[in-house]
Each structure stands twice: as structure tokens, then as C-alpha cells.
Design an enzyme around this catalytic site. Structure first.
Site, PDB file in Angstrom:
ATOM      1  N   TYR A  52      36.872  36.285  30.468  1.00  0.00           N
ATOM      2  CA  TYR A  52      37.058  34.870  29.700  1.00  0.00           C
ATOM      3  C   TYR A  52      37.125  34.961  28.346  1.00  0.00           C
ATOM      4  O   TYR A  52      37.957  34.194  27.527  1.00  0.00           O
ATOM      5  CB  TYR A  52      35.860  34.458  29.584  1.00  0.00           C
ATOM      6  N   LYS A  66      34.782  47.195  40.287  1.00  0.00           N
ATOM      7  CA  LYS A  66      36.511  46.871  41.423  1.00  0.00           C
ATOM      8  C   LYS A  66      37.363  48.456  40.432  1.00  0.00           C
ATOM      9  O   LYS A  66      38.289  48.345  40.208  1.00  0.00           O
ATOM     10  CB  LYS A  66      36.990  45.581  40.421  1.00  0.00           C
ATOM     11  N   ASP A 106      35.408  42.916  46.131  1.00  0.00           N
ATOM     12  CA  ASP A 106      35.678  42.663  47.222  1.00  0.00           C
ATOM     13  C   ASP A 106      34.362  42.727  48.584  1.00  0.00           C
ATOM     14  O   ASP A 106      34.052  41.933  48.925  1.00  0.00           O
ATOM     15  CB  ASP A 106      36.802  43.269  47.467  1.00  0.00           C
ATOM     16  N   ASP A 136      30.279  34.835  37.735  1.00  0.00           N
ATOM     17  CA  ASP A 136      30.758  33.661  37.995  1.00  0.00           C
ATOM     18  C   ASP A 136      31.365  33.094  39.556  1.00  0.00           C
ATOM     19  O   ASP A 136      30.540  32.624  40.100  1.00  0.00           O
ATOM     20  CB  ASP A 136      31.776  33.456  37.199  1.00  0.00           C
ATOM     21  N   ASP A 151      29.112  31.406  42.971  1.00  0.00           N
ATOM     22  CA  ASP A 151      29.214  30.455  43.510  1.00  0.00           C
ATOM     23  C   ASP A 151      29.303  30.752  45.115  1.00  0.00           C
ATOM     24  O   ASP A 151      28.364  29.905  45.496  1.00  0.00           O
ATOM     25  CB  ASP A 151      30.087  29.792  43.325  1.00  0.00           C
TER      26      ASP A 151
END
Ligand code: IPM
Ligand code: MG
Length: 361
Positions: free
Chosen positions: A142, A192, A224, A248, A252
Site C-alpha cells: 500500500y 509468498k 495461496d 486484507d 475478507d
């Protein structure tokens, strides 16, 4: 106890759910003999309309002086054409960065009572799920430089940078170990590292920090694979720590296990004795103004505020229990509606929670 709370409702349903959380705090005030003093600030599209900027200096100063900030959400279609750097959502990013809120706790509590509304098999939720995602909130994709959209032979080129320093990883991973120590002594670090250098460093730093926490078992998982296992076998997780963008997205996804994004609270901290509390949902322009938004994410954020900023553990637990009991009694907002149960609006849901709070104290 005399306590100041900075309240920043923001835009869309942020305003609706924040008003309800304040009613719940007012009830706590009456029932437990506290005095909360609210100071309101503007942030987001409403701030653009009123002051010309999404994050007025006054709001920033107000937050800097405050130990407890309750935020709603920011953004909406009205401000879609605003240049990227001035968008309401960017103001959310800026305030997190300015206050250096690098730890974002996102508790994921799957209640058995809501299993029927979840698009996963009942046995995945079992008797209930309870894990916490710690999302790094003041660094990563971000904020990395360079960023921007520039002319390119193909047309244009949009660019963002995912970068983490040793210090940034160390401090948030440490927060993960500290929390794991208080819970089940298990910490899962999500990155990752098979593709990204920032993740390779993340894993190295996490492994190094783990030497200071021999009592906590550290596991590493690729983001993942984590996305897969969160739905497939979530009970394996207890405390997770991950970077800003991964956190983030994963939260969700994890909200599916709670029943709805509208039910998930969060609490953010930096080094200062300051807490910033917000639901993980956004402004939901599609339902704004209809009085049907689920207020629970914001109400539970207010409970976290009481617990973490004011050490009011009993009061926080009373709110959490009142939410559980309102759900057990069959009150449902549209996002968690169930055949045969009462579908209620934002205000009625809060009324049900307040009624439980009053009968409890
Ligand atoms: C969240 C939201 C925010 C984020 C947006 C509104 C800036 O999605 O808090 O999860 O991306 O962090
Ligand atoms: Mg999000």
C-alpha cells in the site's frame, strides 16, 4: 472513569453503524457508571465535500491526541473520479501510516448459530471457530515506492512496490508471538517466499524472532495455500501474522466463516498507547441509506476499544455476550438472514443487543 473517544464515522454505512455503536457505548455508560466523552472528526468523502480534503489536518491532530479512535468506513461512488492520491480510501491508508498503526488484529469468530448462513459445510465451523489474523498495516504494497501510472510503449504502466524492512517485519511478527503466547502457543506466518524477496525476508526475520519465543511453535505457510486452508480446514489456525495486502485479502475470505463481512471487528496499534478500531467492511454503497446494514462489526470494534484502550474487560465481554445472545435469539440483519428467523434493520439489531446488555448488567 472519565474517558475520551474520538469518533470518525466516515461515509456510507460507516455513518449508520457508528451511530449504533455509540448507542451501545451509551448503554455501557449508563449501566456501568462510566462517562464517555465523544469528539467527532471528519475523514473520507464527507471530509472532501466539507473541507476539500479527505484527511483534514484537524482530524489528524485530533487522532494524534487520542488514545481511542472509533472509525466507520470511507469511500463511495460519489468520489470515484477524485485523483487516486486524494481518494477517501487513501485517507484511511494515510491515517494508519501517520499513526504508525502497524498491528491490525482481526479476530475471526465463527459461531455455530450462524453455520446455516455460511456457504461452507457445518462441520467446517464445528462447535465454533476462533482465530486471529494479525495484518501488518503501516507498510508493504500500500505504501511502497515507486508507485504511480506513467506513459509506456504499451499505453501506460501502473506500478506499486511491495517492500518490507527487517524492522517492519520484526515488530509485527513480535506482536504475533506475544499474542500466540497468550493463546495456544502457535503462530502461523503467511508469505509468498517462493516468488517474492519481501516474503523471503519476512520468513527469515520471523524465524530469527522465533528464537526469542522458544515456547511458541512457529509455522510458515504460503499465502495461496493459506487461502485454501482457511476454508478447507480453518481450525488448524490460531494466530496468523502476515503482510498488509495478504492480510486484507485473507480476512475478507475468512469473514465467510463468520457469516458475513459485516460482523468482523478490528483493532490497530502502534508503539504509542493508542488504539484505532474499525470494522473490516467498507462503506457498502449498494445498501447505504436503507437502514439494513449489519452494525455488529462496528459494535464489536467498540467492545475491542473498551478492552484494549480502557482495560474495561467486563464491559467488553458484556457487549460480546449481548451480540451472541441477540444472534441466539434469532435476530438477523439481511446479510445473515435465515428462513424462519427475524430479519431486522440496523437499528432493531442494535436494540436487540442493547436489550441483552441491560438484562445482563
Ligand atoms: C480494509 C479495507 C481497506 C484496506 C480499504 C477501504 C482502504 O479494505 O480495511 O480491509 O484495503 O485496507
Ligand atoms: Mg479489506
Amino acid at each position: 472513569m472519565d474517558t475520551k473517544i474520538t469518533v470518525i464515522p466516515g461515509d456510507g454505512i460507516g455513518q449508520e453503524v457508528t451511530a449504533e455503536a455509540i448507542r451501545v457505548l451509551d448503554t455501557i455508560q449508563d449501566e456501568y457508571g462510566h462517562r464517555f466523552e465523544y469528539e467527532y472528526g471528519l475523514l473520507g468523502g464527507c471530509a472532501i465535500d466539507e473541507t476539500g480534503t479527505a484527511l483534514p489536518q484537524e482530524t489528524l491532530d485530533l487522532c494524534r491526541r487520542s488514545n481511542a479512535i472509533l472509525f466507520g468506513a470511507a469511500g463511495g461512488p460519489e468520489w470515484e473520479d477524485v485523483p487516486s492520491a486524494e481518494r477517501p480510501e487513501r485517507a484511511v491508508g494515510t491515517i494508519r501510516k501517520e499513526l504508525d498503526l502497524f498491528v491490525n488484529l482481526r479476530p475471526i469468530r465463527g459461531r455455530k448459530a450462524l453455520a446455516p448462513v455460511m456457504p461452507v459445510k457445518d462441520e467446517i465451523v464445528g462447535e465454533g471457530l476462533d482465530f486471529i489474523v494479525i495484518r501488518e498495516l503501516a507498510g508493504g504494497l500500500y505504501y511502497g515506492e515507486p508507485r504511480g501510472i506513467e506513459p509506456h510503449a504499451d499505453g501506460e504502466r501502473g506500478c506499486n512496490t511491495l517492500a518490507y524492512t527487517t524492522r517492519e517485519i520484526d515488530r509485527v511478527v513480535r506482536a504475533g508471538f506475544e499474542l500466540a503466547r497468550k493463546r495456544s502457543q502457535r503462530l502461523t506466518s503467511v508469505a509468498k517466499e517462493n516468488m517474492l524477496e519481501s516474503s523471503k525476508l519476512w520468513r527469515e526475520v520471523a524465524t530469527k524472532v522465533s528464537q526469542d519465543y522458544p515456547d511458541v511453535e512457529l509455522n510458515h505457510i504460503l499465502v495461496d495455500a493459506c487461502a485454501y486452508h482457511i476454508i478447507r480446514n480453518p481450525s488448524q489456525f490460531d494466530v496468523m501474522v502476515t503482510g498488509n495486502i495478504f492480510g486484507d485479502i485473507l480476512t475478507d475470505e475468512a469473514a465467510v466463516l463468520v457469516g458475513s463481512l459485516g460482523m468482523c471487528p478490528s483493532a490497530s496499534y502502534g508503539n504509542a498507547k493508542q488504539g484505532f478500531y474499525e470494522p473490516i467492511h467498507g462503506t457498502a454503497p449498494d445498501i447505504t441509506g436503507q437502514g439494513i446494514a449489519n452494525p455488529i462489526g462496528e459494535i464489536l470494534s467498540a467492545a475491542l476499544l473498551l478492552r484494549h484502550s480502557f482495560d474495561l474487560d467486563t464491559e467488553a465481554a458484556a457487549i460480546e455476550n449481548a451480540v451472541d445472545r441477540a444472534i441466539d435469539k434469532g435476530f438477523r440483519t439481511v446479510d445473515i438472514q435465515q428462513p424462519g428467523l427475524k430479519t431486522v434493520g440496523t437499528i432493531e439489531m442494535t436494540d436487540a443487543i442493547i436489550a441483552e446488555l441491560r438484562s445482563d448488567s
